[in-house]
Design an enzyme around this catalytic site. Structure first.
Site, PDB file in Angstrom:
ATOM      1  N   ARG A 125       0.851  -1.176   0.081  1.00 23.50           N
ATOM      2  CA  ARG A 125      -0.034  -0.090  -0.032  1.00 23.50           C
ATOM      3  C   ARG A 125       0.857   1.392   0.009  1.00 23.50           C
ATOM      4  O   ARG A 125       0.573   2.304  -0.624  1.00 23.50           O
ATOM      5  CB  ARG A 125      -1.001  -0.052   1.296  1.00 23.50           C
ATOM      6  CG  ARG A 125      -1.853   0.965   1.100  1.00 23.50           C
ATOM      7  CD  ARG A 125      -2.911   1.093   2.285  1.00 23.50           C
ATOM      8  NE  ARG A 125      -2.558   1.027   3.704  1.00 23.50           N
ATOM      9  CZ  ARG A 125      -3.003   0.897   4.735  1.00 23.50           C
ATOM     10  NH1 ARG A 125      -4.497   0.655   4.695  1.00 23.50           N
ATOM     11  NH2 ARG A 125      -2.744   1.136   5.788  1.00 23.50           N
ATOM     12  N   LYS A 177      -2.431   6.734   1.112  1.00 25.68           N
ATOM     13  CA  LYS A 177      -2.160   7.383   2.563  1.00 25.68           C
ATOM     14  C   LYS A 177      -1.291   8.280   2.772  1.00 25.68           C
ATOM     15  O   LYS A 177      -0.039   8.196   3.116  1.00 25.68           O
ATOM     16  CB  LYS A 177      -1.731   5.857   3.665  1.00 25.68           C
ATOM     17  CG  LYS A 177      -2.084   6.002   4.964  1.00 25.68           C
ATOM     18  CD  LYS A 177      -2.065   4.606   5.657  1.00 25.68           C
ATOM     19  CE  LYS A 177      -2.248   4.645   7.137  1.00 25.68           C
ATOM     20  NZ  LYS A 177      -3.438   4.994   7.417  1.00 25.68           N
ATOM     21  N   GLU A 211     -16.281   6.767   3.554  1.00 24.25           N
ATOM     22  CA  GLU A 211     -15.430   6.493   4.640  1.00 24.25           C
ATOM     23  C   GLU A 211     -16.116   6.859   5.880  1.00 24.25           C
ATOM     24  O   GLU A 211     -16.916   7.644   6.138  1.00 24.25           O
ATOM     25  CB  GLU A 211     -13.979   6.935   4.639  1.00 24.25           C
ATOM     26  CG  GLU A 211     -13.348   6.576   3.232  1.00 24.25           C
ATOM     27  CD  GLU A 211     -11.941   6.071   3.833  1.00 24.25           C
ATOM     28  OE1 GLU A 211     -11.125   6.704   4.175  1.00 24.25           O
ATOM     29  OE2 GLU A 211     -11.845   4.732   3.510  1.00 24.25           O
TER      30      GLU A 211
END
Length: 345
Positions: free
Chosen positions: A86, A188, A224
């Site tokens: 990720r 992220k 989210e």
């Protein structure tokens, strides 16, 4: 900056989620097109140029994972290869150099091993939280990728997210957007979190745990739940999570999708979750590294609170998923192949 107390002086039963300056962290430099080997260091301060792109243009990304103490005293990691992958995708989005998976895992393991005395004892619910971080550095002022980069991994012991057991909380929807269509929501990166501080603060002041973010294009679909992924359990035994290019690919989410299907016999579904169709869910929650699962008692939308299973009690499916995943992480439940990596001390 004060150093962390000695392990013998820590109250393991009452840890919070706060920064702690442990003895060792890992640091590697990228220069002239390649990463150096990196090393453990006792210096908790990053020394960077005032022209670093990480400071001006948000060229920075990070990860979060934990090390767990098992009943027999071993220390293990949960799917660190997925964190490495990720982070590589986040780096790709920001034109930063990828840090190789094997080096990422070795760096994490070296930090855990060097700070092994700070991994909380089994049974306290505490873990050693690890923060891999990459930033663009070097003298730079133009809007273009940095000439150099730093990769670091630091750690701190953190307590169980829930004191006294898992508890539901209420969320509220917001007109703020977490991410733009085709933006960086799937990565992220620091900017995603900086923009969430104001809506999160407003939600807290209104008595809610956090914000439910809707899709930025239409504001009709859940994306989210705060800084975590959303899930709902349907009357038809489905485990449903939203699908969107703006959602961070949570490792906890993909783990729970697998466990819902293979351990609980549920149907895993990734698709649209419309905010005006919450009646389809008997239970709901947020999922991520910190809490694993944060049960959602209710969601406020247009001044109406929609309650799922209960505002005070955790639903049976949510509890089973939580117990199964935490059981795997702490070594009490058999893990799917490849999910657990031991730290050799």
């Amino acid at each position: 900056m004060a150093k962390a107390p000695a392990p013998s002086e820590i109250d393991w039963q009452n840890l919070g989620f706060e920064y702690m300056d442990l003895p060792y962290r890992f640091l590697a430099h990228y220069k002239d097109g390649k990463w150096d080997d990196g090393t453990l260091t006792e210096d908790a301060t990053l020394h960077i140029s005032e022209g670093s792109t990480g400071l001006h243009y948000g060229q920075a990304d990070f990860e979060g994972l934990k090390a767990y103490r098992t009943k027999n005293g071993d220390i293990q990691l949960f799917r660190p290869d997925q964190n490495a992958a990720r982070m590589q995708k986040s780096c790709e989005r920001l034109l930063m150099p990828a840090f190789p998976t094997d080096k990422f895992i070795n760096a994490v393991k070296s930090v855990v091993k060097a700070n092994a005395d700070y991994v909380p004892p089994y049974g306290t619910g505490g873990t050693l939280y690890l923060r891999p971080l990459m930033i663009g550095v070097g003298g730079n002022i133009g809007v273009h990728p940095a000439p150099e980069y730093l990769f670091t991994v630091f750690a701190m012991p953190v307590g169980a997210y829930y004191k006294g057991g898992v508890k539901p909380t209420n969320f509220t929807t917001s007109y703020y957007d977490r991410a733009a269509p085709h933006g960086t929501g799937q990565s992220k990166v620091g900017g995603n979190y900086g923009g969430s501080l104001l809506p999160g603060d407003e939600a807290h002041k209104a008595g809610f745990s956090d914000v439910i973010y809707l899709d930025p294009a239409t504001h009709t679909k859940i994306e989210e739940a705060g800084s975590a992924n959303f899930f709902g359990v349907t009357k038809d035994n489905e485990f449903v999570t939203p699908k969107s290019d703006s959602i961070l690919p949570s490792i906890t989410k993909y783990s729970l999708l697998y466990l819902a299907e293979h351990n609980l016999g549920m149907k895993p579904v990734q698709g649209d979750v419309f905010i005006d169709d919450l009646d389809r869910f008997t239970e709901a929650g947020a999922m991520g590294t910190a809490a694993v699962i944060a049960p959602i008692g209710g969601i406020e939308y247009k001044d109406q609170l929609h309650v799922f299973y209960s505002e005070t009690e955790v639903g049976p499916v949510t509890q089973k998923l939580y117990d199964t995943l935490t059981g795997i992480q702490f070594g009490d439940v058999e893990a799917p192949e490849g999910w657990i990596q031991k730290v050799e001390l």
